[in-house]
Design a protein around this motif. Structure first.
Motif, mmCIF file in Angstrom:
data_model
loop_
_atom_site.group_PDB
_atom_site.id
_atom_site.type_symbol
_atom_site.label_atom_id
_atom_site.label_comp_id
_atom_site.label_asym_id
_atom_site.label_seq_id
_atom_site.Cartn_x
_atom_site.Cartn_y
_atom_site.Cartn_z
ATOM 1 N N GLY A 1 -31.151 -36.371 -14.702
ATOM 2 C CA GLY A 1 -30.655 -35.024 -14.959
ATOM 3 C C GLY A 1 -30.297 -34.727 -16.403
ATOM 4 O O GLY A 1 -30.442 -33.592 -16.861
ATOM 5 N N ASN A 2 -29.827 -35.723 -17.138
ATOM 6 C CA ASN A 2 -29.421 -35.540 -18.535
ATOM 7 C C ASN A 2 -29.149 -36.921 -19.135
ATOM 8 O O ASN A 2 -29.215 -37.935 -18.410
ATOM 9 C CB ASN A 2 -28.171 -34.644 -18.641
ATOM 10 C CG ASN A 2 -27.061 -35.138 -17.731
ATOM 11 O OD1 ASN A 2 -26.596 -36.264 -17.866
ATOM 12 N ND2 ASN A 2 -26.655 -34.316 -16.774
ATOM 13 N N GLY A 3 -28.826 -36.963 -20.416
ATOM 14 C CA GLY A 3 -28.606 -38.257 -21.070
ATOM 15 C C GLY A 3 -27.350 -38.961 -20.592
ATOM 16 O O GLY A 3 -27.283 -40.193 -20.582
ATOM 17 N N THR A 4 -26.353 -38.174 -20.195
ATOM 18 C CA THR A 4 -25.107 -38.772 -19.702
ATOM 19 C C THR A 4 -25.366 -39.484 -18.374
ATOM 20 O O THR A 4 -24.893 -40.613 -18.160
ATOM 21 C CB THR A 4 -24.021 -37.678 -19.543
ATOM 22 O OG1 THR A 4 -24.019 -36.861 -20.715
ATOM 23 C CG2 THR A 4 -22.651 -38.282 -19.350
ATOM 24 N N ASP A 5 -26.144 -38.848 -17.500
ATOM 25 C CA ASP A 5 -26.559 -39.504 -16.254
ATOM 26 C C ASP A 5 -27.337 -40.787 -16.561
ATOM 27 O O ASP A 5 -27.186 -41.804 -15.867
ATOM 28 C CB ASP A 5 -27.531 -38.602 -15.467
ATOM 29 C CG ASP A 5 -26.830 -37.544 -14.619
ATOM 30 O OD1 ASP A 5 -25.606 -37.604 -14.485
ATOM 31 O OD2 ASP A 5 -27.545 -36.675 -14.083
ATOM 32 N N ALA A 6 -28.207 -40.707 -17.561
ATOM 33 C CA ALA A 6 -29.038 -41.874 -17.908
ATOM 34 C C ALA A 6 -28.144 -43.056 -18.281
ATOM 35 O O ALA A 6 -28.345 -44.186 -17.809
ATOM 36 C CB ALA A 6 -29.978 -41.527 -19.064
ATOM 37 N N ALA B 1 -31.952 -32.462 -19.226
ATOM 38 C CA ALA B 1 -32.846 -33.521 -18.742
ATOM 39 C C ALA B 1 -32.534 -34.796 -19.515
ATOM 40 O O ALA B 1 -31.986 -34.754 -20.619
ATOM 41 C CB ALA B 1 -34.311 -33.138 -18.926
ATOM 42 N N GLY B 2 -32.861 -35.922 -18.919
ATOM 43 C CA GLY B 2 -32.654 -37.214 -19.574
ATOM 44 C C GLY B 2 -33.540 -38.251 -18.920
ATOM 45 O O GLY B 2 -34.298 -37.938 -17.986
ATOM 46 N N GLY B 3 -33.464 -39.491 -19.397
ATOM 47 C CA GLY B 3 -34.299 -40.532 -18.792
ATOM 48 C C GLY B 3 -33.876 -41.913 -19.234
ATOM 49 O O GLY B 3 -33.201 -42.069 -20.258
ATOM 50 N N VAL B 4 -34.253 -42.906 -18.429
ATOM 51 C CA VAL B 4 -34.075 -44.302 -18.855
ATOM 52 C C VAL B 4 -35.456 -44.938 -18.949
ATOM 53 O O VAL B 4 -36.385 -44.532 -18.238
ATOM 54 C CB VAL B 4 -33.197 -45.129 -17.880
ATOM 55 C CG1 VAL B 4 -31.835 -44.490 -17.688
ATOM 56 C CG2 VAL B 4 -33.881 -45.365 -16.548
ATOM 57 N N VAL B 5 -35.565 -45.928 -19.821
ATOM 58 C CA VAL B 5 -36.768 -46.764 -19.849
ATOM 59 C C VAL B 5 -36.327 -48.221 -19.765
ATOM 60 O O VAL B 5 -35.240 -48.574 -20.245
ATOM 61 C CB VAL B 5 -37.628 -46.546 -21.121
ATOM 62 C CG1 VAL B 5 -38.201 -45.136 -21.158
ATOM 63 C CG2 VAL B 5 -36.857 -46.833 -22.393
ATOM 64 N N THR B 6 -37.157 -49.045 -19.140
ATOM 65 C CA THR B 6 -36.836 -50.471 -19.029
ATOM 66 C C THR B 6 -38.106 -51.248 -18.697
ATOM 67 O O THR B 6 -39.062 -50.692 -18.136
ATOM 68 C CB THR B 6 -35.753 -50.718 -17.946
ATOM 69 O OG1 THR B 6 -35.460 -52.119 -17.887
ATOM 70 C CG2 THR B 6 -36.179 -50.241 -16.567
#
Ligand SMILES: Cc1ncc(COP(=O)(O)O)c(C=O)c1O
Length: 374
Positions: A58-63, A194-199
């Motif tokens: 949802g956003n960077g804070t969620d990420a 919007a936000g996201g994680v990468v791994t």
């Protein structure tokens, strides 16, 4: 000539036909919350970041929150981070029930000083969150070495560093998991939140995939205590369209930074330093100078819009008084916060605009004694 701090309308204008087509597709398929357009952007963003997995949220804070939970941060843990950042880095830690432990920044790069990290580790420490502030990568190798030695996880706050590289490698997958914000003003920004994680870790990707959708493995089969942290389909098509222009936009920002560097050479200001390990993306072009507030007011009055990122380090915020971090205990962060001034920075800036900014700053600094009211 007026110079805006950022001109999103100008950036978006040539992309609007493609974005509108994308909106039509999302509306026709009703893929509004998560869904195939988010999956599509996840594949594209993973490829851009050279990551095995990308999970839009949802956003960077969620990420950040999802990433901290994914590595197992829980109530009573301590997480080492910096105070010279946007509030969200720290909120994500406290919302896990963990305690943020601040270390100071390096005065040249404005990112976590690796030399201070080991002394901040206690038996409760669980993770380290370096922040690639302003689009400048933190010095990751020494931080990763300390984390490995002490069995700690590393979560990169790359919310301002889309496409930045450290020793040739893209930020986000240098540690266990990396977090991005796609807030509208970011180098890659949506038309809302919007936000996201990468791994590269399958277990962490699996956790975030579940977590962002109420912990559901399939409809109404909730296998963990999750959250609603899904990305919107409409935001995903905006991001897919804009991603095609990110590398070029970052290159233009670096060119503008080089022009500023030259134009500001003679002025009594500290210009950003690019460390030899870094390929930055200049989300923010921050200089430091004396009497910052008066200079900011005069610049804005002259028609050149400037900003401050950030005027108060997080440990000095009222919200974190209870942490009991005394004033003066993070001297570099505090000194930098007093002196930071962000100049206009966006890909479409023209050479005359860059010159106008430098001339305005030179003019303000020349007239400076009259600006000081006391
Ligand atoms: C360093 C940093 N961390 C975290 C965030 C939070 O991202 P968002 O606003 O998308 O929640 C931001 C966004 O401004 C940021 O700059």
């Amino acid at each position: 000539m007026k110079v805006p701090f950022l001109d999103l309308a100008l950036h978006h204008q040539p992309l609007l036909p493609e974005i509108r087509r994308g909106f039509d597709e999302v509306i026709a398929s009703c893929s509004f919350a998560g869904g195939k357009y988010v999956d599509q952007f996840d594949r594209e963003w993973a490829a851009f970041c050279e990551a095995k997995h990308s999970l839009g949220v949802g956003n960077g804070t969620d990420a950040l929150w999802a990433a901290l939970l994914a590595v197992g941060v829980k109530a009573g843990d301590e997480v080492i981070t910096v105070s010279s950042t946007f509030m969200a880095t720290v909120e994500a830690i406290t919302h896990c029930g963990a305690r943020p432990v601040f270390v100071d920044i390096d005065e040249r790069t404005y990112t976590m000083d690796p030399a201070l990290v080991e002394a901040a580790i206690t038996p409760r420490t669980r993770a380290i969150v370096p922040v690639h502030l302003f689009g400048q990568p933190a010095d990751m190798d020494p931080i990763l070495a300390i984390a490995k030695k002490h069995g700690l996880s590393v979560i990169e706050d790359a919310c301002q560093a889309h496409g930045a590289r450290y020793k040739g490698r893209p930020v986000g997958t240098l540690g266990d998991i990396g977090c991005f914000s796609f807030y509208p003003g970011k180098n890659l920004g949506a038309f809302g939140e919007a936000g996201g994680v990468v791994t590269n870790r399958d277990d962490l990707a699996d956790f975030v995939r579940l977590f962002r959708d109420h912990g559901q493995r399939k409809k109404y089969d909730h296998v963990l205590d999750g959250w609603n942290a899904r990305m919107d389909g409409l935001q995903a098509v905006v991001l897919s369209a804009k991603l095609k222009h990110l590398a070029r936009g970052n290159e233009l920002r670096r060119q503008h930074a080089a022009v500023y560097h030259e134009l500001l050479r003679e002025l009594p200001v500290v210009r950003p330093v690019v460390a030899d390990f870094a390929q930055p993306v200049f989300h923010i072009y921050a200089i430091r100078l004396a009497h910052r507030d008066a200079v900011l007011a005069a610049m804005n009055e002259s028609g050149v819009s400037c900003g401050i990122h950030y005027p108060v380090p997080v440990h000095r915020m009222k919200a974190y008084e209870h942490l009991g971090v005394p004033p003066g205990s993070l001297p570099v962060s505090e000194r930098c916060a007093d002196g930071f001034l962000s100049l206009p920075m966006f890909p479409e800036l023209t050479e005359p605009q860059l010159r106008r900014v430098a001339e305005a700053l030179a003019g303000v600094l020349q007239k400076f004694p009259s600006l000081i009211k006391h």
